[in-house]
Write an enzyme that holds these catalytic residues in place. Structure first.
Site, short mmCIF file in Angstrom:
data_model
loop_
_atom_site.label_atom_id
_atom_site.label_comp_id
_atom_site.label_asym_id
_atom_site.label_seq_id
_atom_site.Cartn_x
_atom_site.Cartn_y
_atom_site.Cartn_z
N GLU A 73 0.81 -1.36 0.07
CA GLU A 73 -0.07 -0.11 0.07
C GLU A 73 0.77 1.41 -0.16
OE1 GLU A 73 -2.82 -0.48 -0.86
OE2 GLU A 73 -3.83 -1.92 0.61
N HIS A 92 -3.33 2.89 8.40
CA HIS A 92 -4.13 1.98 7.63
C HIS A 92 -4.58 0.73 8.39
CE1 HIS A 92 -6.60 -0.11 4.61
NE2 HIS A 92 -5.74 -0.81 4.42
N HIS A 94 -7.87 -2.56 8.89
CA HIS A 94 -9.10 -3.07 8.65
C HIS A 94 -10.14 -3.01 9.84
CE1 HIS A 94 -6.67 -5.15 5.17
NE2 HIS A 94 -6.65 -4.26 5.17
N TYR A 128 -15.14 13.94 20.37
CA TYR A 128 -13.83 13.66 20.03
C TYR A 128 -13.77 13.10 18.64
CZ TYR A 128 -11.01 14.78 24.05
OH TYR A 128 -10.42 15.14 24.96
N HIS A 169 -13.16 -1.74 2.23
CA HIS A 169 -11.62 -2.24 2.67
C HIS A 169 -11.23 -1.73 3.97
CE1 HIS A 169 -7.10 -2.24 1.14
NE2 HIS A 169 -7.33 -2.63 2.24
P1 13P Z 1 0.53 -5.28 3.43
O1 13P Z 1 0.89 -6.65 4.20
O2 13P Z 1 1.30 -5.17 2.24
O3 13P Z 1 0.98 -3.99 4.15
O4 13P Z 1 -1.06 -5.22 3.17
C1 13P Z 1 -1.92 -5.30 4.21
C2 13P Z 1 -3.04 -4.53 3.98
O5 13P Z 1 -3.73 -4.20 4.89
C3 13P Z 1 -3.37 -4.31 2.45
O6 13P Z 1 -4.64 -3.21 2.60
#
Ligand code: 13P
Length: 220
Positions: A73, A92, A94, A128, A169
Protein backbone atom coordinates in the site's frame (compact mmCIF):
# COMPACT_ATOMS: atom_id res chain seq x y z
CA UNK A 1 13.28 12.00 18.08
CA UNK A 2 15.95 9.67 16.60
CA UNK A 3 15.04 7.23 13.83
CA UNK A 4 15.74 4.37 16.22
CA UNK A 5 13.27 5.82 18.76
CA UNK A 6 10.64 6.22 16.01
CA UNK A 7 11.15 2.60 14.90
CA UNK A 8 10.62 1.44 18.48
CA UNK A 9 7.56 3.65 18.94
CA UNK A 10 6.12 2.33 15.67
CA UNK A 11 6.55 -1.30 16.77
CA UNK A 12 5.09 -0.53 20.21
CA UNK A 13 2.01 1.32 18.92
CA UNK A 14 1.39 -1.25 16.16
CA UNK A 15 1.51 -4.01 18.73
CA UNK A 16 -0.91 -2.12 20.95
CA UNK A 17 -3.36 -1.82 18.02
CA UNK A 18 -2.98 -5.52 17.24
CA UNK A 19 -3.38 -6.59 20.88
CA UNK A 20 -6.67 -4.69 21.12
CA UNK A 21 -8.08 -6.19 17.91
CA UNK A 22 -7.73 -3.20 15.59
CA UNK A 23 -5.79 -5.42 13.21
CA UNK A 24 -5.83 -9.18 12.63
CA UNK A 25 -3.43 -11.46 10.77
CA UNK A 26 -1.22 -9.32 8.55
CA UNK A 27 -3.84 -6.62 7.90
CA UNK A 28 -2.95 -2.96 8.14
CA UNK A 29 0.13 -0.86 7.49
CA UNK A 30 1.69 2.27 8.94
CA UNK A 31 4.08 4.90 7.56
CA UNK A 32 6.04 7.67 9.26
CA UNK A 33 7.68 10.67 7.59
CA UNK A 34 11.38 11.16 8.42
CA UNK A 35 13.67 14.09 7.60
CA UNK A 36 15.37 11.86 4.97
CA UNK A 37 12.50 9.67 3.73
CA UNK A 38 9.86 7.39 5.22
CA UNK A 39 9.48 4.34 7.43
CA UNK A 40 6.88 1.80 6.33
CA UNK A 41 5.70 -1.47 7.81
CA UNK A 42 6.85 -4.42 5.68
CA UNK A 43 4.38 -6.26 3.44
CA UNK A 44 2.75 -9.32 4.99
CA UNK A 45 4.00 -8.37 8.44
CA UNK A 46 1.86 -8.74 11.55
CA UNK A 47 1.38 -5.41 13.34
CA UNK A 48 1.68 -7.33 16.62
CA UNK A 49 5.17 -8.60 15.90
CA UNK A 50 7.20 -5.91 14.12
CA UNK A 51 10.97 -6.00 14.51
CA UNK A 52 12.08 -2.32 14.66
CA UNK A 53 15.30 -3.17 12.77
CA UNK A 54 13.41 -4.77 9.85
CA UNK A 55 10.88 -1.96 9.26
CA UNK A 56 11.25 -0.77 5.64
CA UNK A 57 13.06 2.50 4.96
CA UNK A 58 12.22 4.45 1.81
CA UNK A 59 14.03 7.48 0.42
CA UNK A 60 12.47 10.89 -0.28
CA UNK A 61 11.52 9.54 -3.74
CA UNK A 62 9.80 6.53 -2.08
CA UNK A 63 12.42 4.08 -3.40
CA UNK A 64 13.07 1.14 -1.07
CA UNK A 65 16.42 1.65 0.67
CA UNK A 66 16.65 -0.91 3.48
CA UNK A 67 14.75 -3.30 5.71
CA UNK A 68 12.14 -5.79 4.53
CA UNK A 69 10.07 -5.21 1.38
CA UNK A 70 7.56 -2.39 2.12
CA UNK A 71 3.77 -2.70 2.27
CA UNK A 72 1.99 -3.11 -1.03
CA UNK A 73 0.00 0.00 0.00
CA UNK A 74 2.94 2.33 -0.53
CA UNK A 75 0.83 4.25 -3.12
CA UNK A 76 -1.86 4.84 -0.53
CA UNK A 77 0.61 6.25 2.00
CA UNK A 78 2.40 8.29 -0.67
CA UNK A 79 -0.91 9.83 -1.77
CA UNK A 80 -1.83 10.93 1.77
CA UNK A 81 1.61 12.15 2.83
CA UNK A 82 2.01 14.07 -0.45
CA UNK A 83 -1.46 15.65 -0.22
CA UNK A 84 -0.90 16.62 3.42
CA UNK A 85 2.59 18.06 3.96
CA UNK A 86 1.65 18.74 7.60
CA UNK A 87 1.03 15.02 8.24
CA UNK A 88 3.81 13.02 9.88
CA UNK A 89 2.26 9.55 9.80
CA UNK A 90 -0.49 7.45 8.22
CA UNK A 91 -2.28 4.46 9.73
CA UNK A 92 -4.29 2.06 7.56
CA UNK A 93 -6.34 -0.62 9.35
CA UNK A 94 -9.10 -3.10 8.60
CA UNK A 95 -10.70 -2.38 11.99
CA UNK A 96 -14.14 -3.96 12.10
CA UNK A 97 -16.58 -1.08 12.55
CA UNK A 98 -14.89 1.47 10.30
CA UNK A 99 -14.59 -1.25 7.66
CA UNK A 100 -18.29 -2.07 8.10
CA UNK A 101 -19.10 1.59 7.43
CA UNK A 102 -16.86 1.46 4.34
CA UNK A 103 -19.23 -1.19 2.95
CA UNK A 104 -22.26 1.16 3.15
CA UNK A 105 -22.81 3.27 0.04
CA UNK A 106 -22.53 6.96 0.98
CA UNK A 107 -25.73 8.96 0.58
CA UNK A 108 -25.95 12.74 0.68
CA UNK A 109 -26.03 15.69 2.97
CA UNK A 110 -29.26 17.06 4.38
CA UNK A 111 -27.74 20.04 6.17
CA UNK A 112 -28.61 18.74 9.65
CA UNK A 113 -25.18 17.48 10.63
CA UNK A 114 -25.38 14.50 8.25
CA UNK A 115 -22.25 13.53 6.29
CA UNK A 116 -21.65 15.41 3.04
CA UNK A 117 -22.43 13.70 -0.28
CA UNK A 118 -19.74 11.09 -0.98
CA UNK A 119 -18.64 11.01 2.65
CA UNK A 120 -18.82 7.91 4.82
CA UNK A 121 -21.94 7.39 6.89
CA UNK A 122 -20.59 8.53 10.26
CA UNK A 123 -22.51 11.54 11.59
CA UNK A 124 -21.01 13.89 14.19
CA UNK A 125 -22.29 12.19 17.34
CA UNK A 126 -19.51 12.98 19.80
CA UNK A 127 -16.95 15.78 20.23
CA UNK A 128 -13.85 13.57 20.01
CA UNK A 129 -14.78 12.25 16.57
CA UNK A 130 -15.02 15.85 15.34
CA UNK A 131 -11.84 16.90 17.20
CA UNK A 132 -9.67 14.00 16.00
CA UNK A 133 -11.10 13.33 12.52
CA UNK A 134 -12.70 16.64 11.53
CA UNK A 135 -15.67 17.64 9.46
CA UNK A 136 -15.14 15.37 6.45
CA UNK A 137 -14.62 11.61 6.02
CA UNK A 138 -14.57 10.92 2.26
CA UNK A 139 -15.14 7.37 1.05
CA UNK A 140 -12.86 6.53 -1.90
CA UNK A 141 -14.27 4.00 -4.42
CA UNK A 142 -13.11 0.39 -4.24
CA UNK A 143 -9.67 -0.55 -5.58
CA UNK A 144 -7.82 -3.84 -5.21
CA UNK A 145 -5.38 -3.65 -2.26
CA UNK A 146 -2.06 -2.31 -3.50
CA UNK A 147 -3.52 -1.01 -6.79
CA UNK A 148 -1.49 2.06 -7.80
CA UNK A 149 -4.58 3.34 -9.66
CA UNK A 150 -6.06 4.43 -6.32
CA UNK A 151 -3.45 7.15 -5.86
CA UNK A 152 -5.27 10.10 -7.54
CA UNK A 153 -8.57 9.37 -5.75
CA UNK A 154 -6.83 8.99 -2.38
CA UNK A 155 -4.80 12.16 -3.02
CA UNK A 156 -7.99 14.13 -3.78
CA UNK A 157 -9.71 12.81 -0.63
CA UNK A 158 -6.67 13.50 1.54
CA UNK A 159 -6.57 17.10 0.26
CA UNK A 160 -9.91 17.79 1.99
CA UNK A 161 -9.75 15.49 5.02
CA UNK A 162 -7.21 14.03 7.42
CA UNK A 163 -8.99 10.64 7.32
CA UNK A 164 -10.81 8.68 4.63
CA UNK A 165 -12.33 5.27 4.08
CA UNK A 166 -11.44 2.92 1.24
CA UNK A 167 -14.74 1.39 0.09
CA UNK A 168 -15.14 -2.23 1.21
CA UNK A 169 -11.63 -2.18 2.64
CA UNK A 170 -10.97 0.05 5.65
CA UNK A 171 -9.89 3.35 7.21
CA UNK A 172 -6.84 5.49 6.41
CA UNK A 173 -5.97 8.13 9.01
CA UNK A 174 -3.19 10.73 9.04
CA UNK A 175 -1.84 12.68 11.98
CA UNK A 176 0.80 15.28 12.71
CA UNK A 177 2.69 12.55 14.58
CA UNK A 178 2.50 8.78 14.72
CA UNK A 179 0.81 8.90 18.12
CA UNK A 180 -1.80 11.36 16.80
CA UNK A 181 -2.54 9.17 13.78
CA UNK A 182 -2.98 6.13 16.05
CA UNK A 183 -5.21 8.00 18.49
CA UNK A 184 -7.35 9.35 15.65
CA UNK A 185 -7.66 5.82 14.21
CA UNK A 186 -8.93 4.59 17.56
CA UNK A 187 -11.41 7.48 17.77
CA UNK A 188 -12.64 6.76 14.23
CA UNK A 189 -13.24 3.12 15.10
CA UNK A 190 -15.27 4.11 18.17
CA UNK A 191 -17.28 6.64 16.14
CA UNK A 192 -18.01 3.98 13.52
CA UNK A 193 -19.16 1.60 16.24
CA UNK A 194 -21.49 4.22 17.73
CA UNK A 195 -22.82 5.10 14.27
CA UNK A 196 -23.74 1.46 13.65
CA UNK A 197 -25.16 0.94 17.15
CA UNK A 198 -27.42 3.96 16.68
CA UNK A 199 -28.13 3.57 12.97
CA UNK A 200 -31.78 2.57 13.28
CA UNK A 201 -32.47 4.06 16.69
CA UNK A 202 -35.12 6.81 16.59
CA UNK A 203 -34.41 10.22 18.08
CA UNK A 204 -30.61 10.08 17.95
CA UNK A 205 -29.18 13.52 18.71
CA UNK A 206 -26.35 14.63 16.43
CA UNK A 207 -24.05 17.54 17.12
CA UNK A 208 -25.41 20.55 15.28
CA UNK A 209 -23.36 22.35 12.61
CA UNK A 210 -22.83 25.18 15.14
CA UNK A 211 -21.50 22.72 17.74
CA UNK A 212 -19.17 21.19 15.13
CA UNK A 213 -17.93 24.67 14.15
CA UNK A 214 -17.29 25.49 17.81
CA UNK A 215 -15.23 22.29 18.30
CA UNK A 216 -13.15 22.90 15.19
CA UNK A 217 -12.57 26.54 16.14
CA UNK A 218 -11.48 25.53 19.64
CA UNK A 219 -9.53 22.31 18.98
CA UNK A 220 -9.08 22.08 15.19
P1 13P B 1 0.57 -5.26 3.33
O1 13P B 1 0.82 -6.55 4.10
O2 13P B 1 1.25 -5.29 1.99
O3 13P B 1 0.94 -4.07 4.17
O4 13P B 1 -0.98 -5.18 3.04
C1 13P B 1 -1.88 -5.35 4.10
C2 13P B 1 -3.13 -4.55 3.91
O5 13P B 1 -3.70 -4.11 4.87
C3 13P B 1 -3.62 -4.32 2.55
O6 13P B 1 -4.59 -3.33 2.56
Amino acid sequence: MSEQAIREELAMLARSLFDRGYSVGTAGNISVRLPDGYLMTPTNSCLGRLDPARISKLGPDWAHLSGDKPSKEVFLHRAVLTARPEAGAVVHLHSTYATAISCIAPTGASGDGSPEAGDAEIPPLTPYFVMRIGRRLPCVPYYRPGDAAMEPAVFAAAKVAKALLLANHGPVVSGASLAEAVHASEELEEAARLALLLRDVPGVRRLTPAQVDDLLRTFG
